[in-house]
Design a protein around this motif. Structure first.
Motif, PDB file in Angstrom:
ATOM      1  N   GLY A  27       0.811  -1.216   0.000  1.00  0.00           N
ATOM      2  CA  GLY A  27       0.000   0.000   0.000  1.00  0.00           C
ATOM      3  C   GLY A  27       0.839   1.258   0.000  1.00  0.00           C
ATOM      4  N   PRO A  28       1.800   1.388   0.924  1.00  0.00           N
ATOM      5  CA  PRO A  28       2.682   2.564   0.893  1.00  0.00           C
ATOM      6  C   PRO A  28       3.455   2.711  -0.414  1.00  0.00           C
ATOM      7  N   ARG A  29       3.910   1.618  -0.993  1.00  0.00           N
ATOM      8  CA  ARG A  29       4.632   1.723  -2.273  1.00  0.00           C
ATOM      9  C   ARG A  29       3.710   2.243  -3.375  1.00  0.00           C
ATOM     10  N   ASN A  30       2.466   1.770  -3.417  1.00  0.00           N
ATOM     11  CA  ASN A  30       1.531   2.265  -4.430  1.00  0.00           C
ATOM     12  C   ASN A  30       1.238   3.745  -4.233  1.00  0.00           C
ATOM     13  N   LEU A  31       1.105   4.174  -2.984  1.00  0.00           N
ATOM     14  CA  LEU A  31       0.896   5.591  -2.711  1.00  0.00           C
ATOM     15  C   LEU A  31       2.065   6.411  -3.243  1.00  0.00           C
ATOM     16  N   ALA A  32       3.288   5.942  -2.999  1.00  0.00           N
ATOM     17  CA  ALA A  32       4.465   6.670  -3.476  1.00  0.00           C
ATOM     18  C   ALA A  32       4.540   6.667  -4.998  1.00  0.00           C
ATOM     19  N   LEU A  33       4.166   5.545  -5.643  1.00  0.00           N
ATOM     20  CA  LEU A  33       4.161   5.523  -7.109  1.00  0.00           C
ATOM     21  C   LEU A  33       3.235   6.605  -7.658  1.00  0.00           C
ATOM     22  N   ALA A  34       2.093   6.818  -7.015  1.00  0.00           N
ATOM     23  CA  ALA A  34       1.158   7.835  -7.481  1.00  0.00           C
ATOM     24  C   ALA A  34       1.715   9.248  -7.297  1.00  0.00           C
ATOM     25  N   GLU A  35       2.603   9.422  -6.331  1.00  0.00           N
ATOM     26  CA  GLU A  35       3.186  10.741  -6.046  1.00  0.00           C
ATOM     27  C   GLU A  35       4.509  10.974  -6.778  1.00  0.00           C
ATOM     28  N   ALA A  36       5.106   9.903  -7.286  1.00  0.00           N
ATOM     29  CA  ALA A  36       6.457   9.999  -7.850  1.00  0.00           C
ATOM     30  C   ALA A  36       6.480  10.866  -9.106  1.00  0.00           C
ATOM     31  N   ARG A  37       7.550  11.655  -9.239  1.00  0.00           N
ATOM     32  CA  ARG A  37       7.717  12.520 -10.409  1.00  0.00           C
ATOM     33  C   ARG A  37       8.873  12.080 -11.288  1.00  0.00           C
ATOM     34  N   GLY A  38       9.698  11.142 -10.812  1.00  0.00           N
ATOM     35  CA  GLY A  38      10.881  10.746 -11.559  1.00  0.00           C
ATOM     36  C   GLY A  38      10.563   9.846 -12.736  1.00  0.00           C
ATOM     37  N   ALA A  39      11.441   9.862 -13.743  1.00  0.00           N
ATOM     38  CA  ALA A  39      11.307   8.975 -14.897  1.00  0.00           C
ATOM     39  C   ALA A  39      11.745   7.559 -14.558  1.00  0.00           C
ATOM     40  N   VAL A  40      12.494   7.404 -13.467  1.00  0.00           N
ATOM     41  CA  VAL A  40      12.956   6.100 -13.003  1.00  0.00           C
ATOM     42  C   VAL A  40      12.500   5.920 -11.559  1.00  0.00           C
ATOM     43  N   ILE A  41      12.003   4.728 -11.245  1.00  0.00           N
ATOM     44  CA  ILE A  41      11.573   4.388  -9.888  1.00  0.00           C
ATOM     45  C   ILE A  41      12.596   3.425  -9.297  1.00  0.00           C
ATOM     46  N   ALA A  42      13.109   3.765  -8.115  1.00  0.00           N
ATOM     47  CA  ALA A  42      14.030   2.884  -7.394  1.00  0.00           C
ATOM     48  C   ALA A  42      13.454   2.627  -6.013  1.00  0.00           C
ATOM     49  N   TYR A  43      13.631   1.402  -5.511  1.00  0.00           N
ATOM     50  CA  TYR A  43      13.078   1.019  -4.213  1.00  0.00           C
ATOM     51  C   TYR A  43      14.187   0.849  -3.194  1.00  0.00           C
ATOM     52  N   LEU A  44      13.866   1.199  -1.946  1.00  0.00           N
ATOM     53  CA  LEU A  44      14.815   1.007  -0.849  1.00  0.00           C
ATOM     54  C   LEU A  44      14.022   0.706   0.414  1.00  0.00           C
ATOM     55  N   ASP A  45      14.205  -0.490   0.967  1.00  0.00           N
ATOM     56  CA  ASP A  45      13.541  -0.839   2.220  1.00  0.00           C
ATOM     57  C   ASP A  45      14.197  -0.100   3.378  1.00  0.00           C
ATOM     58  N   HIS A  46      13.423   0.120   4.429  1.00  0.00           N
ATOM     59  CA  HIS A  46      13.891   1.038   5.469  1.00  0.00           C
ATOM     60  C   HIS A  46      15.036   0.495   6.319  1.00  0.00           C
ATOM     61  N   ASP A  47      15.351  -0.804   6.207  1.00  0.00           N
ATOM     62  CA  ASP A  47      16.474  -1.354   6.961  1.00  0.00           C
ATOM     63  C   ASP A  47      17.645  -1.741   6.055  1.00  0.00           C
ATOM     64  N   ASP A  48      17.603  -1.317   4.793  1.00  0.00           N
ATOM     65  CA  ASP A  48      18.705  -1.546   3.859  1.00  0.00           C
ATOM     66  C   ASP A  48      19.406  -0.233   3.541  1.00  0.00           C
ATOM     67  N   GLN A  49      20.525  -0.333   2.842  1.00  0.00           N
ATOM     68  CA  GLN A  49      21.285   0.860   2.442  1.00  0.00           C
ATOM     69  C   GLN A  49      21.854   0.651   1.044  1.00  0.00           C
ATOM     70  N   TRP A  50      22.193   1.755   0.405  1.00  0.00           N
ATOM     71  CA  TRP A  50      22.865   1.736  -0.890  1.00  0.00           C
ATOM     72  C   TRP A  50      24.309   2.182  -0.750  1.00  0.00           C
ATOM     73  N   ARG A  51      25.167   1.601  -1.559  1.00  0.00           N
ATOM     74  CA  ARG A  51      26.499   2.170  -1.730  1.00  0.00           C
ATOM     75  C   ARG A  51      26.363   3.421  -2.594  1.00  0.00           C
ATOM     76  N   GLU A  52      27.360   4.296  -2.526  1.00  0.00           N
ATOM     77  CA  GLU A  52      27.208   5.622  -3.135  1.00  0.00           C
ATOM     78  C   GLU A  52      27.071   5.581  -4.655  1.00  0.00           C
ATOM     79  N   ASN A  53      27.409   4.457  -5.293  1.00  0.00           N
ATOM     80  CA  ASN A  53      27.309   4.388  -6.755  1.00  0.00           C
ATOM     81  C   ASN A  53      26.048   3.677  -7.231  1.00  0.00           C
ATOM     82  N   HIS A  54      25.118   3.373  -6.333  1.00  0.00           N
ATOM     83  CA  HIS A  54      23.961   2.561  -6.728  1.00  0.00           C
ATOM     84  C   HIS A  54      23.167   3.217  -7.856  1.00  0.00           C
TER      85      HIS A  54
END
Length: 356
Positions: A77-104
């Motif tokens: 549900g929260p992901r669908n809400l964010a998809l409706a609000e998203a303005r970017g041409a690319v959608i990337a997901y990040l769970d709240h207990d994960d992290q990205w390296r700086e080049n992701h």
């Protein structure tokens, strides 16, 4: 890329009662070498101070936006809400207990710029104390529609796609199964294909207490069907006894080798970009190191008036489970011929005992 008046990337992060540790996740986004992004943090009715920490981060970096929703109890549900609000041409997901390296995002966008529509990157696993526990290998980044049908191949934090792709496949769905497996499969069924790289650009939490480990299997891969429960339990005990393990293992390995050879020759088979290794050889080596226990998780379940010996599946729907069963039977003909023989033996032994 399609022209966009908004940021190039929308990062979607559902959260619930994460509190201060969510700052580490947010910091991994603000540290990205790519700076043209927005981050939509969707608080799923959090009842602690999570929202306050997100607001604090947003005051420092206005690219971070807090969205709040009544409690769903599920990230779809929260992901669908964010998809409706998203303005970017690319959608990337990040769970709240994960992290990205700086080049992701840099790696993700390099794939999109080459024409990819759905991408996945490699990972490192770390325990709650931050110690590494495992890491993806290049062969694990190979992809084919049949891999997608049979297993959970990529966690959300490793995946990005062009805007609109999720909505065209029906969006994120709530349920008892793996919602990412379900969505990637529906995208695949709609014609999308993954492009992958071996680069380990994500750091995933390895914690047995996480939601993924708490999901109970609701569906099954059928191995045998009986009219009598005693016959099903007899076969269960026979398989667990190990009597036929050597023959079953040899059949399974031969079937898998044939299956992988067929997939590798298929034009839909994907290797991670830049990797020229032999996935079949790497998978064979991995099997040698894996546990040799074949039938640990089997269960007997009743369906109407029949009794099913099965392996539990955590997929989202009964239709998906039927597809898995059908594909596994086609891909493992030697193994299922042996299992059918054992099933017939158990049914005949019960019938013989009843006639005496």
């Amino acid at each position: 890329m399609e022209p966009s008046s908004g940021p190039r990337v929308s990062v979607i992060c559902p959260t619930f009662n994460r509190s201060r540790p969510i700052l580490d996740t947010l910091a991994s986004v603000t540290a990205q070498s790519v700076t043209d992004w927005e981050m939509l943090v969707v608080s799923d009715g959090s009842s602690d101070d999570t929202d306050d920490w997100v607001r604090h981060a947003a005051r420092t970096d206005p690219r971070i936006r807090l969205l709040r929703t009544p409690r769903h109890g599920h990230p779809s549900g929260p992901r669908n809400l964010a998809l409706a609000e998203a303005r970017g041409a690319v959608i990337a997901y990040l769970d709240h207990d994960d992290q990205w390296r700086e080049n992701h995002l840099e790696v993700v966008l390099s794939l999109i710029d080459r024409g990819a529509e759905l991408v996945a990157t490699g990972f490192e696993l770390r325990d709650p104390e931050g110690a590494p526990t495992a890491a993806s290998q290049p062969y694990e980044m190979c992809w084919h529609p049949e891999f997608q049908l049979l297993g959970v191949v990529f966690e959300p934090s490793r995946v990005a796609h062009r805007r609109g792709l999720a909505e065209r496949a029906g969006g994120w769905r709530a349920g008892a199964g793996m919602e990412d497996w379900d969505l990637w499969l529906r995208m695949t069924d709609a014609g999308a294909r993954f492009t992958t790289v071996a680069d380990r650009t994500t750091v995933l939490l390895d914690d047995s207490g996480s939601r993924r480990h708490r999901i109970s299997p609701r569906h099954q891969l059928r191995l045998a069907v009986f009219d009598e429960p005693r016959a099903a339990h007899t076969m269960l005990q026979l398989l667990r006894s190990g009597r036929d393990d050597a023959a079953h293992r040899a059949a399974q390995l031969a079937d898998t080798d044939d299956w992988l050879a067929r997939l590798a020759a298929d034009g839909q088979f994907v290797k991670p970009l830049g990797w020229n290794g032999d996935p079949a050889a790497d998978i064979a080596r991995a099997r040698e190191c894996a546990s040799q226990e074949l039938w640990r998780d089997l269960v007997v379940v009743r369906q109407q008036n029949r009794f099913i010996l099965a392996q539990p599946l955590r997929c989202a729907t009964a239709e998906h489970a039927e597809r898995v069963t059908s594909l596994v039977r086609r891909n493992q003909p030697r193994l299922f011929a042996l299992l059918d023989t054992v099933a017939a033996e158990c049914a005949e032994a019960l019938a013989g005992a009843g006639s005496r």
